[in-house]
Design a protein around this motif. Structure first.
Motif, mmCIF file in Angstrom:
data_model
loop_
_atom_site.group_PDB
_atom_site.id
_atom_site.type_symbol
_atom_site.label_atom_id
_atom_site.label_comp_id
_atom_site.label_asym_id
_atom_site.label_seq_id
_atom_site.Cartn_x
_atom_site.Cartn_y
_atom_site.Cartn_z
ATOM 1 N N TYR A 53 0.833 -1.207 0.000
ATOM 2 C CA TYR A 53 0.000 0.000 0.000
ATOM 3 C C TYR A 53 0.869 1.258 0.000
ATOM 4 N N PHE A 54 0.262 2.364 -0.434
ATOM 5 C CA PHE A 54 0.838 3.693 -0.235
ATOM 6 C C PHE A 54 -0.185 4.466 0.592
ATOM 7 N N ARG A 55 0.284 5.217 1.608
ATOM 8 C CA ARG A 55 -0.653 5.957 2.456
ATOM 9 C C ARG A 55 -0.056 7.261 2.954
ATOM 10 N N HIS A 56 -0.957 8.131 3.346
ATOM 11 C CA HIS A 56 -0.599 9.419 3.946
ATOM 12 C C HIS A 56 -1.749 9.807 4.864
ATOM 13 N N SER A 57 -1.454 10.415 6.006
ATOM 14 C CA SER A 57 -2.496 10.825 6.950
ATOM 15 C C SER A 57 -2.403 12.316 7.230
ATOM 16 N N ILE A 58 -3.571 12.915 7.452
ATOM 17 C CA ILE A 58 -3.652 14.328 7.832
ATOM 18 C C ILE A 58 -4.715 14.463 8.924
ATOM 19 N N LEU A 59 -4.671 15.561 9.648
ATOM 20 C CA LEU A 59 -5.736 15.872 10.598
ATOM 21 C C LEU A 59 -6.884 16.513 9.832
ATOM 22 N N GLY A 60 -8.090 16.193 10.224
ATOM 23 C CA GLY A 60 -9.255 16.720 9.523
ATOM 24 C C GLY A 60 -9.976 17.817 10.269
ATOM 25 N N ASP A 61 -9.465 18.235 11.416
ATOM 26 C CA ASP A 61 -10.166 19.221 12.240
ATOM 27 C C ASP A 61 -10.470 20.512 11.492
ATOM 28 N N ASP A 62 -9.518 21.010 10.747
ATOM 29 C CA ASP A 62 -9.677 22.261 9.995
ATOM 30 C C ASP A 62 -9.476 22.004 8.509
ATOM 31 N N LEU A 63 -10.031 20.904 8.016
ATOM 32 C CA LEU A 63 -9.818 20.481 6.641
ATOM 33 C C LEU A 63 -10.226 21.569 5.663
ATOM 34 N N ASP A 64 -9.324 21.844 4.720
ATOM 35 C CA ASP A 64 -9.693 22.735 3.622
ATOM 36 C C ASP A 64 -9.461 22.032 2.291
ATOM 37 N N GLU A 65 -10.031 22.604 1.262
ATOM 38 C CA GLU A 65 -9.987 22.001 -0.069
ATOM 39 C C GLU A 65 -8.572 21.772 -0.565
ATOM 40 N N SER A 66 -7.713 22.743 -0.412
ATOM 41 C CA SER A 66 -6.345 22.642 -0.904
ATOM 42 C C SER A 66 -5.587 21.511 -0.216
ATOM 43 N N GLU A 67 -5.719 21.421 1.104
ATOM 44 C CA GLU A 67 -5.018 20.380 1.855
ATOM 45 C C GLU A 67 -5.492 18.988 1.435
ATOM 46 N N LEU A 68 -6.802 18.808 1.327
ATOM 47 C CA LEU A 68 -7.334 17.503 0.941
ATOM 48 C C LEU A 68 -6.909 17.141 -0.477
ATOM 49 N N MET A 69 -7.071 18.045 -1.416
ATOM 50 C CA MET A 69 -6.772 17.729 -2.810
ATOM 51 C C MET A 69 -5.274 17.525 -3.041
ATOM 52 N N THR A 70 -4.439 18.278 -2.343
ATOM 53 C CA THR A 70 -2.994 18.071 -2.452
ATOM 54 C C THR A 70 -2.617 16.695 -1.913
ATOM 55 N N SER A 71 -3.194 16.323 -0.786
ATOM 56 C CA SER A 71 -2.877 15.034 -0.172
ATOM 57 C C SER A 71 -3.375 13.862 -1.011
ATOM 58 N N VAL A 72 -4.635 13.892 -1.425
ATOM 59 C CA VAL A 72 -5.147 12.769 -2.226
ATOM 60 C C VAL A 72 -4.484 12.736 -3.595
ATOM 61 N N GLY A 73 -4.171 13.895 -4.139
ATOM 62 C CA GLY A 73 -3.477 13.937 -5.432
ATOM 63 C C GLY A 73 -2.083 13.352 -5.351
ATOM 64 N N ALA A 74 -1.369 13.659 -4.279
ATOM 65 C CA ALA A 74 -0.015 13.120 -4.109
ATOM 66 C C ALA A 74 -0.055 11.604 -3.949
ATOM 67 N N VAL A 75 -0.983 11.091 -3.149
ATOM 68 C CA VAL A 75 -1.099 9.643 -2.960
ATOM 69 C C VAL A 75 -1.492 8.968 -4.268
ATOM 70 N N ALA A 76 -2.496 9.499 -4.936
ATOM 71 C CA ALA A 76 -2.986 8.882 -6.176
ATOM 72 C C ALA A 76 -1.918 8.874 -7.263
ATOM 73 N N ALA A 77 -1.251 9.987 -7.468
ATOM 74 C CA ALA A 77 -0.242 10.073 -8.522
ATOM 75 C C ALA A 77 0.963 9.181 -8.219
ATOM 76 N N THR A 78 1.394 9.179 -6.968
ATOM 77 C CA THR A 78 2.533 8.338 -6.594
ATOM 78 C C THR A 78 2.193 6.871 -6.768
ATOM 79 N N ALA A 79 1.037 6.464 -6.267
ATOM 80 C CA ALA A 79 0.632 5.059 -6.366
ATOM 81 C C ALA A 79 0.409 4.641 -7.814
ATOM 82 N N ASP A 80 -0.143 5.541 -8.627
ATOM 83 C CA ASP A 80 -0.391 5.220 -10.039
ATOM 84 C C ASP A 80 0.911 4.927 -10.775
ATOM 85 N N GLN A 81 1.969 5.611 -10.425
ATOM 86 C CA GLN A 81 3.274 5.356 -11.036
ATOM 87 C C GLN A 81 3.963 4.159 -10.388
ATOM 88 N N LEU A 82 3.904 4.084 -9.075
ATOM 89 C CA LEU A 82 4.678 3.107 -8.327
ATOM 90 C C LEU A 82 4.149 1.677 -8.454
#
Length: 144
Positions: free
Chosen positions: A99-128
């Motif tokens: 697996y590839f994973r990354h965790s963040i706190l969701g208390d003050d979740l904003d769009e940029s933080e979520l999309m950057t995190s899911v984008g980084a995981v998705a793109a890395t895993a898609d290549q790896l």
């Protein structure tokens, strides 16, 4: 502080707006696909009243366990800026899922933080995932 259900609802709205949809699996996790990657977003309450968001992408399943695979996971698999790799051995211990994973706190979740995190995981895993399958064997998770 928000609850896990509130954060999950917010994450689902953001994903639907940015990606066009955000499916929910039978376990209640959010998911979306990018190339050969299937990304699961697990939202849960922590014991201290905070909310965690774990972004997990199964890459290769039924990979034969070997010292080389374990070393790769422990060293090269941890060298990413956002996230890292881990193994989940099958019951018999002779094979595992990677697996590839990354965790963040969701208390003050904003769009940029979520999309950057899911984008980084998705793109890395898609290549790896293809690289790991070629190097260690197994079956690509997203190939079904």
């Amino acid at each position: 502080m928000p609850t896990a259900d509130q954060v999950k609802g917010k994450a689902q709205r953001i994903l639907a707006e940015k990606l066009g949809s955000a499916e929910v699996d039978r376990d209640g996790n959010l998911l979306f696909r990018l190339g050969s990657s299937v990304v699961f977003i697990q939202v849960s309450d922590l014991s201290n009243g905070r909310v965690a968001i774990k972004i997990v992408c199964p890459m290769v399943k039924d990979v034969p366990m070997s010292p080389a695979l374990c070393r790769w996971i422990a060293v090269e698999g941890q060298e990413y800026r956002f996230g890292g790799c881990y193994l989940n051995p099958n019951a018999d211990g002779s094979t595992a899922w990677v697996y590839f994973r990354h965790s963040i706190l969701g208390d003050d979740l904003d769009e940029s933080e979520l999309m950057t995190s899911v984008g980084a995981v998705a793109a890395t895993a898609d290549q790896l995932d293809n690289e790991l399958q070629a190097k260690f064997g197994g079956t690509l998770f997203g190939s079904e």
